[in-house]
Design an enzyme around this catalytic site. Structure first.
Site, PDB file in Angstrom:
ATOM      1  CG  ASP A 115     -23.502 -14.868 -26.007  1.00  0.00           C
ATOM      2  OD1 ASP A 115     -24.628 -14.927 -26.523  1.00  0.00           O
ATOM      3  OD2 ASP A 115     -23.264 -15.298 -24.862  1.00  0.00           O
TER       4      ASP A 115
ATOM      5  CG  HIS B 237     -27.517 -16.409 -27.999  1.00  0.00           C
ATOM      6  ND1 HIS B 237     -26.214 -16.848 -28.058  1.00  0.00           N
ATOM      7  CD2 HIS B 237     -28.279 -17.510 -28.007  1.00  0.00           C
ATOM      8  CE1 HIS B 237     -26.198 -18.163 -28.092  1.00  0.00           C
ATOM      9  NE2 HIS B 237     -27.438 -18.605 -28.067  1.00  0.00           N
TER      10      HIS B 237
ATOM     11  CD  GLU C  16     -28.305 -18.695 -24.453  1.00  0.00           C
ATOM     12  OE1 GLU C  16     -29.105 -19.560 -24.073  1.00  0.00           O
ATOM     13  OE2 GLU C  16     -27.141 -18.989 -24.799  1.00  0.00           O
TER      14      GLU C  16
END
Ligand SMILES: *[C@@H]1O[C@H](CO)[C@@H](O)[C@H](O)[C@H]1NC(C)=O
Ligand SMILES: *[C@@H]1O[C@H](CO)[C@@H](O)[C@H](O)[C@H]1NC(C)=O
Ligand SMILES: *[C@@H]1O[C@H](CO)[C@@H](O)[C@H](O)[C@H]1NC(C)=O
Ligand SMILES: *[C@@H]1O[C@H](CO)[C@@H](O)[C@H](O)[C@H]1NC(C)=O
Ligand SMILES: [Zn+2]
Length: 511
Positions: A147, A145, A211
């Site tokens: 983020d 992910h 996430e």
């Protein structure tokens, strides 16, 4: 002392001595049995070497200085983009877009290759389809992910989005969680494509963008895209575990833990409602007092130890041959020493979470004014369930611990149970991960284990039951608090190893 009593006392002494002798001999035999078990204990660590280092790869990971310099620059640039989730607003859309642009610039071969198809999912997440030359080989899925959680700049030694390098370490939010995987996977593929490598086995790369706030947009939509296309995959590899160094008490060696299951999360709301009123004539107990007592009881009464009832048992069984006496004896005889080990593990939060369902009081809201009795108080408690713990059992226990009818208990959120994936000798995914760890980190002892956090993995449950969590990085005890904390960092060498890992992994999946 009268004579008869003397005689009785002597007999008692004799009997006691005899009993002691018998007990002592029994103990000796027992101890021998334990030792024999300790030294003959074999959980089958060697496993299947089919996907391990047997075949040398077509391309060794001997990256040139120029390649190393470029991959580092691409990684640092990724760290500088503030793809923060759970801020206010929840996402920085400009940053999410910028990140997508960065990927296409950093990995030109991936984006232009005729065997790779790229698409954005849910606007900011990415799905790469790598078409292998042999369609009879079942594909797999690599996920990560892009983020990150917010960073409080004041707590850091360097600005958290500067990607500053100090003493061989790159500092920045996302270095460990999880931009190293995002960039490492794509970089590994980029370098392979540059060398003219054509994968035989197809695979997917799914990069989620949310996430850290549940993945309900990114990973969830990637999963439904794959499902809608009828894709079935052999296994998934996501974040959620690592190579631990000095984290497990009594073990000096590096331990690579491939998490085959994860703890699921349940959030419970506690509410107390009472009459409102003026603070000059307060009732004996206020809503705040009642709720505070309930919350305090939950903290003072941790959930029962369940050590040995989930995949953590496999972990310690695999570690036994690495331990020295007497720890190895203890570990080989979990049936006897389980409770003792639990007590040892529960001393540290990082290992306590392996032992039981953890209880975290995360929110407490009450009161509106300094001189008004609050008519209601509300708290949120987040539990991370041990895989052997059922939600209905947990709720009963919570009710029992609080034992106060005035406290209303409701389930705000709960994850469905997550499968325990196979670590058997014929488990393709597990053995492939294990073999590649052996290639890149030959010192590490490799074992199945439990992921104590929740990851995007849960969204892919319907695509495969073989879900593995492992990031090819070495974490020391102090590093664990850097994940989601201050001064998150990864060594330059560490990042190179991440790239090496995926570079090798893709090739191993073909051999
Ligand atoms: C959002 O992202 C843009 C582009 O990366 C950046 O310039 C800006 O500072 C970010 N905003 C916040 C609040 O972090
Ligand atoms: C993508 O962006 C568009 C336009 O901003 C928005 O309407 C849509 O809901 C977004 N899609 C997802 C899945 O977030
Ligand atoms: C494709 O993979 C299958 C299964 O491993 C194998 O039997 C077959 O020989 C492979 N085909 C080619 C062209 O390599
Ligand atoms: C998986 O499938 C079940 C049954 O079709 C469905 O209820 C569930 O929501 C799905 N889970 C995910 C994560 O897609
Ligand atoms: Zn993460």
């Amino acid at each position: 002392m009268p004579g008869s009593e003397m005689k009785g006392a002597r007999t008692r002494v004799k009997t006691t001595a005899l009993v002691a002798l018998v007990v002592f001999s029994l103990l000796l035999i027992f101890l021998c049995a334990l030792l024999i078990r300790t030294y003959t204990f074999s959980p089958g660590v060697a496993g299947d070497q089919r996907w391990a280092s047997g075949h040398p790869p077509a391309h060794a990971g001997d990256f040139s200085p120029r390649e190393k310099q470029r991959m580092l620059a691409a990684f640092k640039a990724a760290l500088r983009i503030r793809t923060v989730s759970s801020g206010e607003p929840q996402h920085n859309n400009t940053a999410l877009e910028e990140f997508g642009l960065h990927l296409s610039k950093a990995f030109p071969a991936v984006f232009s290759s005729s065997v790779v198809q790229h698409e954005t999912v849910a606007n900011y997440s990415h799905l790469f389809t790598v078409r292998g030359s042999n369609s009879s080989l079942q594909p797999y899925l690599l996920t990560a992910h892009l983020d990150v959680v917010p960073a409080v700049a004041g707590e850091w030694e360097v600005p958290p989005f500067s990607a500053e390098e100090r003493g061989g370490f790159i500092y920045g939010r996302g270095t460990l969680d999880d931009k190293l995987s995002v960039m490492g996977i794509l970089q590994g593929l980029e370098l392979l494509l540059n060398r003219g490598y054509t994968p035989q086995r197809s695979f997917y790369i799914g990069i989620g963008h949310d996430e850290e706030v549940g993945g309900n947009s990114g990973a969830k939509n990637i999963a439904s895209v794959l499902l809608s296309r009828g894709v079935t995959i052999a296994f998934l590899l996501d974040e959620g575990s690592a190579i631990l160094e000095g984290v497990i008490p009594g073990l000096e060696k590096q331990v690579a833990v491939i998490a085959t299951s994860e703890k699921s999360s349940a959030t419970i709301g506690l509410t107390v409602t009472t009459a409102s009123g003026h603070s000059s004539m307060p009732p004996k107990e206020t809503s705040i007092g009642i709720l505070a007592a309930a919350v305090s009881k939950l903290e003072r009464n941790p959930m029962p130890r369940m050590f040995g009832q989930g995949p953590e048992r496999g972990l310690f069984e695999h570690l036994t041959p690495q331990l020295s006496f007497p720890l190895n004896m203890v570990m080989a005889n979990l049936w006897l020493f389980g409770p003792l080990i639990s007590r040892m593990l529960e001393k540290k939060p990082s290992t306590n979470s392996l032992v039981r369902t953890t209880t975290a009081v995360t929110e407490f809201h009450a009161g509106i004014k300094a001189n008004v009795i609050a008519s209601s108080a509300r708290a949120t408690v987040n539990f991370r369930l041990h895989p052997a713990h059922r939600l209905d059992e947990l709720l009963q226990q919570v009710q029992h611990i609080i034992s106060d009818e005035r406290v209303k208990i409701e389930v705000l959120q709960s994850d469905p149970p997550i499968p325990m994936s196979s670590y058997a000798d014929d488990a393709f995914g597990y053995q492939l991960i294990k073999g590649t760890i052996g290639n890149i980190f030959p010192e590490a002892v490799i074992t199945p284990g439990l992921c104590t956090a929740s990851t995007d993995t849960k969204h892919y449950r319907n695509i495969t039951t073989e879900l593995y969590r492992f990031t090819p990085m070495i974490l020391k005890e102090e590093d664990i608090s850097r994940v989601h904390g201050a001064n998150e960092r990864l060594s330059v060498r560490g990042y190179e190893e991440v790239v090496q890992f995926y570079f090798r992994f893709i090739q191993n999946s073909d051999s």
